[in-house]
Design a protein around this motif. Structure first.
Motif, mmCIF file in Angstrom:
data_model
loop_
_atom_site.group_PDB
_atom_site.id
_atom_site.type_symbol
_atom_site.label_atom_id
_atom_site.label_comp_id
_atom_site.label_asym_id
_atom_site.label_seq_id
_atom_site.Cartn_x
_atom_site.Cartn_y
_atom_site.Cartn_z
ATOM 1 N N ALA A 21 0.809 -1.220 0.000
ATOM 2 C CA ALA A 21 0.000 0.000 0.000
ATOM 3 C C ALA A 21 0.841 1.268 0.000
ATOM 4 O O ALA A 21 0.310 2.361 -0.243
ATOM 5 N N LYS A 22 2.130 1.168 0.230
ATOM 6 C CA LYS A 22 2.984 2.356 0.266
ATOM 7 C C LYS A 22 3.026 2.996 -1.127
ATOM 8 O O LYS A 22 2.991 2.308 -2.147
ATOM 9 N N PRO A 23 3.088 4.336 -1.171
ATOM 10 C CA PRO A 23 3.041 5.024 -2.472
ATOM 11 C C PRO A 23 4.085 4.537 -3.482
ATOM 12 O O PRO A 23 3.744 4.338 -4.655
ATOM 13 N N TYR A 24 5.334 4.355 -3.077
ATOM 14 C CA TYR A 24 6.336 3.887 -4.032
ATOM 15 C C TYR A 24 6.028 2.467 -4.503
ATOM 16 O O TYR A 24 6.234 2.139 -5.672
ATOM 17 N N LEU A 38 3.994 -1.182 -8.800
ATOM 18 C CA LEU A 38 2.998 -2.186 -9.185
ATOM 19 C C LEU A 38 2.123 -1.714 -10.344
ATOM 20 O O LEU A 38 1.706 -2.522 -11.182
ATOM 21 N N ASP A 39 1.844 -0.412 -10.404
ATOM 22 C CA ASP A 39 0.951 0.122 -11.424
ATOM 23 C C ASP A 39 1.691 0.681 -12.640
ATOM 24 O O ASP A 39 1.064 1.017 -13.635
ATOM 25 N N GLY A 40 3.009 0.787 -12.547
ATOM 26 C CA GLY A 40 3.792 1.416 -13.602
ATOM 27 C C GLY A 40 4.155 0.474 -14.735
ATOM 28 O O GLY A 40 3.776 -0.702 -14.754
ATOM 29 N N PRO A 41 4.935 0.985 -15.694
ATOM 30 C CA PRO A 41 5.264 0.216 -16.890
ATOM 31 C C PRO A 41 6.451 -0.747 -16.739
ATOM 32 O O PRO A 41 6.707 -1.537 -17.641
#
Length: 162
Positions: free
Chosen positions: A11-14, A19-22
């Motif tokens: 859940a941490k922003p980084y 996880l959501d990036g390319p």
């Protein structure tokens, strides 16, 4: 490490950015010959599980049936580096066609203009795929701002105590 601890790290922003990036995951497993393998691979996330889809006859499928323990790293090349280190157990299931998550994972690395031709290509190629569902057993985020490798942390403490 329990599920709550893993969920807090994810859940941490980084961690969410990774996880959501390319960036692809670097997926590690033991080959049938017992030697380790690491391959870059697209992935998607469902809840607290990481999913990957592949060709049913891929070498990793046979290897994971024998030994389902895996590790993944998702990282950036920028400074300071960000790395999400994950370990877990893989479960395999064969599904008809192309899973929606595979299409979403693919879209993360291409432009909107490239996507339609790629999507048509994979849908025409795969009659079925094996989905590798990884249930996480351990996670660590290294952001080199709030978290660093334990050995480096210990060295800093040692040097500052001198």
């Amino acid at each position: 490490m329990n599920k709550q601890q893993i969920a807090e790290i994810l859940a941490k922003p980084y961690a969410r950015q990774l996880l959501d990036g390319p960036e692809p995951a670097r997926f590690a497993y033991d080959g049938l010959d017992g030697d380790p393998r690491v391959v870059p691979i697209g992935f998607w996330v469902e809840g607290d599980q990481i999913l990957i889809a592949t060709v049913p006859k891929a070498a990793k499928v046979a290897a994971l049936r024998k030994n389902p323990k895996v590790a993944l790293t998702i990282d950036t090349g920028a400074f300071p580096p960000k790395a999400l280190l994950l370990r877990g157990t893989a479960e395999l299931s064969t599904v008809p066609g192309v899973p929606e998550g595979y299409l979403v994972a693919g879209h993360k690395v291409m432009t909107d203009e490239q996507y339609p031709a790629w999507e048509a290509g994979v849908k025409g190629l795969y009659d079925e795929m094996v989905v590798i569902t990884i249930t996480l057993t351990w996670a660590k985020l290294l952001d080199f701002e709030t978290t660093i490798p334990k050995a480096v942390e210990d060295l800093i403490k040692q040097k500052s105590a001198s």
